[in-house]
Design an enzyme around this catalytic site. Structure first.
Site, PDB file in Angstrom:
ATOM      1  N   HIS A   1      46.933  41.270  48.549  1.00  0.00           N
ATOM      2  CA  HIS A   1      47.137  41.521  46.905  1.00  0.00           C
ATOM      3  C   HIS A   1      46.047  41.033  46.323  1.00  0.00           C
ATOM      4  CE1 HIS A   1      50.146  40.613  43.099  1.00  0.00           C
ATOM      5  NE2 HIS A   1      48.852  40.655  42.236  1.00  0.00           N
TER       6      HIS A   1
ATOM      7  N   HIS B   1      42.191  41.168  43.524  1.00  0.00           N
ATOM      8  CA  HIS B   1      41.801  41.527  42.539  1.00  0.00           C
ATOM      9  C   HIS B   1      40.252  41.274  42.470  1.00  0.00           C
ATOM     10  CE1 HIS B   1      45.031  41.342  40.130  1.00  0.00           C
ATOM     11  NE2 HIS B   1      45.939  40.811  40.695  1.00  0.00           N
TER      12      HIS B   1
ATOM     13  N   ARG C   1      37.866  42.756  40.598  1.00  0.00           N
ATOM     14  CA  ARG C   1      37.223  42.721  40.083  1.00  0.00           C
ATOM     15  C   ARG C   1      36.538  44.445  39.486  1.00  0.00           C
ATOM     16  NH1 ARG C   1      41.162  40.144  37.599  1.00  0.00           N
ATOM     17  NH2 ARG C   1      41.116  37.484  37.433  1.00  0.00           N
TER      18      ARG C   1
ATOM     19  N   ASN D   1      44.123  46.826  38.078  1.00  0.00           N
ATOM     20  CA  ASN D   1      44.211  46.198  36.404  1.00  0.00           C
ATOM     21  C   ASN D   1      42.188  46.557  36.466  1.00  0.00           C
ATOM     22  OD1 ASN D   1      43.940  44.247  38.173  1.00  0.00           O
ATOM     23  ND2 ASN D   1      44.167  42.985  36.799  1.00  0.00           N
TER      24      ASN D   1
ATOM     25  N   LYS E   1      51.081  50.140  41.603  1.00  0.00           N
ATOM     26  CA  LYS E   1      51.224  48.810  40.579  1.00  0.00           C
ATOM     27  C   LYS E   1      51.852  48.726  39.299  1.00  0.00           C
ATOM     28  CE  LYS E   1      50.887  44.072  40.482  1.00  0.00           C
ATOM     29  NZ  LYS E   1      49.980  43.645  40.353  1.00  0.00           N
TER      30      LYS E   1
ATOM     31  N   HIS F   1      55.002  43.658  39.307  1.00  0.00           N
ATOM     32  CA  HIS F   1      54.640  42.557  38.870  1.00  0.00           C
ATOM     33  C   HIS F   1      55.716  42.364  38.239  1.00  0.00           C
ATOM     34  CE1 HIS F   1      52.272  38.743  37.170  1.00  0.00           C
ATOM     35  NE2 HIS F   1      53.063  38.989  36.020  1.00  0.00           N
TER      36      HIS F   1
ATOM     37  N   ASP G   1      47.157  36.787  45.873  1.00  0.00           N
ATOM     38  CA  ASP G   1      46.709  37.312  44.553  1.00  0.00           C
ATOM     39  C   ASP G   1      45.566  36.567  43.897  1.00  0.00           C
ATOM     40  OD1 ASP G   1      46.956  38.586  41.652  1.00  0.00           O
ATOM     41  OD2 ASP G   1      48.501  36.921  41.407  1.00  0.00           O
TER      42      ASP G   1
ATOM     43  N   ALA H   1      44.017  33.720  33.027  1.00  0.00           N
ATOM     44  CA  ALA H   1      45.752  33.722  33.820  1.00  0.00           C
ATOM     45  C   ALA H   1      45.135  34.169  35.629  1.00  0.00           C
ATOM     46  CB  ALA H   1      46.967  33.803  33.825  1.00  0.00           C
ATOM     47  N   GLY H   2      44.756  33.260  36.502  1.00  0.00           N
ATOM     48  CA  GLY H   2      44.723  33.774  37.409  1.00  0.00           C
ATOM     49  C   GLY H   2      43.311  32.984  38.361  1.00  0.00           C
TER      50      GLY H   2
HETATM   51  O1  DOR Z   1      47.055  35.386  37.174  1.00  0.00           O
HETATM   52  C1  DOR Z   1      47.245  36.505  36.841  1.00  0.00           C
HETATM   53  N1  DOR Z   1      45.888  37.085  37.272  1.00  0.00           N
HETATM   54  N2  DOR Z   1      48.369  36.821  37.493  1.00  0.00           N
HETATM   55  C2  DOR Z   1      48.398  38.877  37.640  1.00  0.00           C
HETATM   56  O2  DOR Z   1      49.399  39.923  36.802  1.00  0.00           O
HETATM   57  C3  DOR Z   1      47.023  39.430  36.806  1.00  0.00           C
HETATM   58  C4  DOR Z   1      45.694  39.012  37.528  1.00  0.00           C
HETATM   59  C5  DOR Z   1      44.832  39.041  37.055  1.00  0.00           C
HETATM   60  O3  DOR Z   1      44.517  40.265  37.303  1.00  0.00           O
HETATM   61  O4  DOR Z   1      43.876  38.008  36.382  1.00  0.00           O
HETATM   62 ZN    ZN Z   2      47.885  39.745  40.932  1.00  0.00          ZN
END
Ligand code: DOR
Ligand code: ZN
Length: 441
Positions: A62, A64, A66, A96, A146, A179, A309, A327-328
């Protein structure tokens, strides 16, 4: 490709540690010999691993990274450099993106964009957007599908009525990864809490109230029921509460598996005061009692795997007011050091570490030649120095975002040599190898 032997180390497996020599030829482990140091003459280059642990490379299901679309936050070169530095040799990248990876054409474009640019191995998810089942069913070589049950970065939540369609119509050879938060529940909380702050700045801690544990539990319950109804295994990403784990336990027989992140095992909602938006993440950081509950379930073997994540954002974005900040948390680089430190603290055993970070990720997602140090397996190998103590510093952060809430933490137990497909890519904290990462499916 070179032939070499990792000599005199302790080899880690799900069963624990055993002294053995590991022979690598042409990117593959060709022999694991407990007849240590006794191979006699050979044309294998010797690499001394005395007083080191030799473990399988971590498989992080998991991340990202980008690309395409938000390479200013991270790209595959920086993301994969951070990964290998931290002992992660394979990542599964989330869909995403901008545009989202929700079609065969988007997958093809992503493959072309990433080829030859990754230090670690990788797989790609495809996104279920509610309307693309035909594309998903025709897609090949993906690590999974996903499904966002609530909006998160990229607003890719699907309506509840399409969820059932995913269970019914997506081909059964595809792993469904969810999710799990309930969008309606979040929306209701949001109205109530934001109204309280009319005109005043909203503190980041409200995030854990808006997307509260009940919203997560509610959706996890629905997903478990659907798994039972359709007799279809599912994987629930980043489980964040003790209550969800208690529930998942009752649905194990229907093939429900789950992961937990380092940040949900480390941070609690009283940390917002210090970190603010830096620990804003979906699902949010929970109460301290949930940290305790998640560790309990991890120790009981109820959590299948640990995944980072890794979700980097630019610092200027994180410095926006709470409501606008994304968020992340970036965590791919620190995941293994955090849990090696736990092994040193006797919170985890090496067997547990290998199970959660290597063996089960490979098994659940069907990576047949990874996750173990055994004859015939790929030479994705991490040599670990369990005596090394080091503070994770800001200048160590290789992720493009350039910051991490783990900066300043002292960990004991560090990866020192990282091999990807038999190539030494990172040595003593320096990226020295080439971008040898390959797509794994
Ligand atoms: O906190 C998060 N960030 N949760 C997610 O589901 C997506 C992720 C993001 O891509 O920034
Ligand atoms: Zn994620």
């Amino acid at each position: 490709m070179k032939k070499f032997v990792l000599r005199n180390g302790e080899v880690a497996s799900v069963l624990g540690l055993l002294k053995a020599d590991v022979y690598v030829d042409n990117g593959v482990i060709v022999k694991v010999s407990s007849d240590v140091g006794k191979a006699g003459k050979s044309d294998f280059e010797e690499i001394d691993c005395s007083s080191k642990v030799v473990m399988p490379g971590v498989i992080d299901v998991h991340v990202h990274f980008r690309e395409p679309g938000e390479a200013y936050k991270e790209d595959f070169e920086t993301g994969s450099a951070a990964a290998v530095w931290g002992g992660v040799t394979t990542v599964f990248d989330m869909p995403n993106n901008k545009p989202p990876t929700s079609s065969i054409a988007a997958l093809k474009a992503k493959r072309k964009l990433i080829a030859g640019r990754s230090f670690c191995n990788y797989g790609f998810y495809i996104l279920f957007d509610g309307n693309n089942i035909e594309e998903i069913n025709r897609a090949s070589g993906i690590c999974g599908v996903k499904v966002y049950c609530a909006h998160s970065t990229g607003n890719m939540g699907v309506f509840e009525n399409s969820l059932e369609k995913a269970f019914k119509e997506i081909r059964r050879d595809k792993v469904l990864v969810f999710h799990s938060e309930d969008e309606n529940c979040i929306e209701e909380n949001k109205k109530a809490y934001l109204a309280e702050f009319e005109g005043r700045e909203v503190p980041a801690s409200v995030h854990s109230k808006i997307r509260d544990g009940k919203c997560a539990l509610m959706m996890t319950q629905k997903l478990c029921e659907l798994a039972k109804k359709y007799k279809r295994p599912i994987h629930i990403a980043h489980v964040s509460t003790d209550a969800e784990m208690d529930l998942i336990e009752q649905y194990r027989e229907f093939g429900v598996t789950c992961e937990v992140t380092p940040h949900h095992l480390v941070f609690a909602d009283d940390d917002y005061e210090y970190f603010g938006n830096l620990i804003k993440v979906n699902p949010p950081i929970r109460e301290r009692s949930d940290i305790f509950g998640l560790w309990k379930h991890l120790k009981m073997g109820n959590i299948d795997l640990i995944a980072s994540d890794h979700a980097p954002h630019a610092l200027v974005e994180k410095e926006l007011p709470y409501v606008d900040a994304p968020a992340g948390i970036a965590g791919v680089q620190t995941m293994l050091p955090i849990f090696l430190n736990s092994v040193n603290d006797e919170g985890l055993s090496f067997g547990e570490l290998v199970r959660f970070c290597c063996a089960l990720p490979a098994e659940i997602f069907g990576l047949k030649s990874k996750g173990k140090i055994e004859e015939g397996y790929d030479a994705d190998i991490v040599v670990v120095d369990m005596e090394k103590e080091k503070t994770f510093r800001r200048e160590d952060v290789l992720s493009k975002c350039g910051f991490s809430p783990y900066v300043g933490n002292l960990y004991k137990g560090w990866p020192v040599k990282i091999f990807v497909g038999g190539e030494l890519v990172c040595d003593e904290g320096k990226i020295i190898g080439k971008k040898v990462g390959k797509e794994v499916f």
